[in-house]
Scaffold this motif. Structure first.
Motif, PDB file in Angstrom:
ATOM      1  N   PHE A 103       2.845  -1.134   0.045  1.00  0.00           N
ATOM      2  CA  PHE A 103       2.018  -0.047   0.568  1.00  0.00           C
ATOM      3  C   PHE A 103       2.360   0.245   2.024  1.00  0.00           C
ATOM      4  O   PHE A 103       2.437   1.407   2.437  1.00  0.00           O
ATOM      5  N   LEU A 104       2.547  -0.794   2.818  1.00  0.00           N
ATOM      6  CA  LEU A 104       2.880  -0.590   4.224  1.00  0.00           C
ATOM      7  C   LEU A 104       4.224   0.109   4.383  1.00  0.00           C
ATOM      8  O   LEU A 104       4.391   0.966   5.264  1.00  0.00           O
ATOM      9  N   ALA A 105       5.190  -0.230   3.526  1.00  0.00           N
ATOM     10  CA  ALA A 105       6.494   0.433   3.568  1.00  0.00           C
ATOM     11  C   ALA A 105       6.358   1.917   3.256  1.00  0.00           C
ATOM     12  O   ALA A 105       6.998   2.767   3.901  1.00  0.00           O
ATOM     13  N   ALA A 106       5.514   2.258   2.278  1.00  0.00           N
ATOM     14  CA  ALA A 106       5.307   3.666   1.933  1.00  0.00           C
ATOM     15  C   ALA A 106       4.667   4.418   3.088  1.00  0.00           C
ATOM     16  O   ALA A 106       5.074   5.544   3.422  1.00  0.00           O
ATOM     17  N   ALA A 107       3.659   3.810   3.728  1.00  0.00           N
ATOM     18  CA  ALA A 107       3.011   4.466   4.866  1.00  0.00           C
ATOM     19  C   ALA A 107       3.996   4.696   6.004  1.00  0.00           C
ATOM     20  O   ALA A 107       4.000   5.758   6.640  1.00  0.00           O
ATOM     21  N   ARG A 108       4.849   3.701   6.271  1.00  0.00           N
ATOM     22  CA  ARG A 108       5.864   3.862   7.334  1.00  0.00           C
ATOM     23  C   ARG A 108       6.791   5.016   7.016  1.00  0.00           C
ATOM     24  O   ARG A 108       7.126   5.824   7.896  1.00  0.00           O
ATOM     25  N   ARG A 109       7.233   5.109   5.778  1.00  0.00           N
ATOM     26  CA  ARG A 109       8.163   6.195   5.420  1.00  0.00           C
ATOM     27  C   ARG A 109       7.502   7.564   5.513  1.00  0.00           C
ATOM     28  O   ARG A 109       8.178   8.565   5.781  1.00  0.00           O
ATOM     29  N   LEU A 110       6.197   7.608   5.303  1.00  0.00           N
ATOM     30  CA  LEU A 110       5.476   8.874   5.450  1.00  0.00           C
ATOM     31  C   LEU A 110       5.115   9.160   6.897  1.00  0.00           C
ATOM     32  O   LEU A 110       4.686  10.266   7.226  1.00  0.00           O
ATOM     33  N   GLY A 111       5.260   8.141   7.759  1.00  0.00           N
ATOM     34  CA  GLY A 111       4.949   8.321   9.171  1.00  0.00           C
ATOM     35  C   GLY A 111       3.464   8.387   9.463  1.00  0.00           C
ATOM     36  O   GLY A 111       3.045   9.019  10.445  1.00  0.00           O
ATOM     37  N   VAL A 112       2.655   7.704   8.648  1.00  0.00           N
ATOM     38  CA  VAL A 112       1.201   7.723   8.813  1.00  0.00           C
ATOM     39  C   VAL A 112       0.700   6.284   8.930  1.00  0.00           C
ATOM     40  O   VAL A 112       1.115   5.415   8.163  1.00  0.00           O
ATOM     41  N   ALA A 113      -0.197   6.029   9.864  1.00  0.00           N
ATOM     42  CA  ALA A 113      -0.749   4.688  10.030  1.00  0.00           C
ATOM     43  C   ALA A 113      -1.622   4.326   8.836  1.00  0.00           C
ATOM     44  O   ALA A 113      -2.295   5.191   8.264  1.00  0.00           O
ATOM     45  N   PRO A 114      -1.643   3.055   8.438  1.00  0.00           N
ATOM     46  CA  PRO A 114      -2.485   2.656   7.301  1.00  0.00           C
ATOM     47  C   PRO A 114      -3.944   3.085   7.441  1.00  0.00           C
ATOM     48  O   PRO A 114      -4.566   3.494   6.452  1.00  0.00           O
TER      49      PRO A 114
END
Length: 254
Positions: free
Chosen positions: A197-208
């Motif tokens: 999940f954290l990897a997906a958020a990073r790729r979207l450029g949005v903080a968890p």
């Protein structure tokens, strides 16, 4: 599913209620049981595998050989997890042992990766026979989010994600896909670890904290909670609301 747009959530243990600002800056979806109607197909494939394995004389340890429970065992040990993790967790629950084997073991190998490969073959066989459908409510939410310019990601242990999405008519529905193949290639631990999940958020450029997670598996809910995501939504399609709430879901829809 539309309730995600207007959710009120309270952080577990905080006693505080806060109004979310839907639909958050990004939304991450699990696949099986949330986007695609494949959870029951997975459960049936796991049962076929384990009921056979539990009767195999090659099992070592002190195995209990009672059959795989397609509801309780599925949700407790394999739902949302990478296949190898699910094999290991379930066999451990029965006091059974098989060799650790090699990562590339095929479906005929008597090893953890081999059994995982056999389960995948059973699942794909069932998919070929039955086809794949998406949940209409999820599809509608995806359309609404995309129309509003909200980035969406898919986070799933499945290594067949792109094939299954294409079969369900959702091949281009997600901005980012973190699946079992991605996890293996980047040494990301599977759910309930939050790494995917954290990897997906990073790729979207949005903080968890500005991202919502939508999950139907206890392991996925735990991953969303551990990752510090702003809203963790549980999807209950089979009477498991309490388990999802205990795991840390802010709200449970079903």
């Amino acid at each position: 599913m539309e309730e995600v747009y207007a959710a009120r959530a309270s952080g577990p243990g905080t006693g505080e209620r806060h109004r979310t600002t839907p639909p958050y800056q990004a939304v991450l979806f699990d696949m099986d049981g949330v986007v695609t109607q494949t959870a029951a197909v997975h459960a049936a494939a796991w049962k076929r595998l384990f009921d056979s394995v539990l009767q195999d004389p090659r099992l070592t340890g002190h195995p209990r050989r009672d059959p795989f429970d397609i509801d309780a065992d599925y949700r407790r040990y394999v739902d949302g997890r990478q296949r190898e993790d699910g094999v290991a967790a379930f066999l451990a629950s029965r006091g059974a042992e098989v060799p650790s084997g090699c990562p590339n073991d095929g479906p005929d190998a008597w090893s953890v990766p081999g059994l995982a490969a056999r389960k995948n073959a059973l699942f794909l066989e069932a998919v070929a026979d039955q086809g794949i459908r998406a949940y209409p409510g999820t599809t509608a939410l995806l359309v609404r989010l995309r129309d509003a310019g909200i980035p969406v990601g898919l986070v799933t242990a499945s290594r067949n994600a792109r094939t299954l999405l294409a079969a369900a008519g959702l091949g281009t529905a997600f901005d980012v896909i973190i699946d079992g193949q991605t996890a293996a290639g980047n040494a990301l631990p599977g759910k309930p670890d939050p790494a995917m999940f954290l990897a997906a958020a990073r790729r979207l450029g949005v903080a968890p904290r500005h991202t919502a997670v939508i999950e139907d598996a206890v392991a996925g809910i735990q991953a969303g909670r551990r990752g510090g995501f702003g809203l963790v939504v549980g999807i209950d399609r089979g009477g498991h609301r309490e388990q999802l709430e205990i795991a840390g879901a802010d709200i449970v829809l079903g």
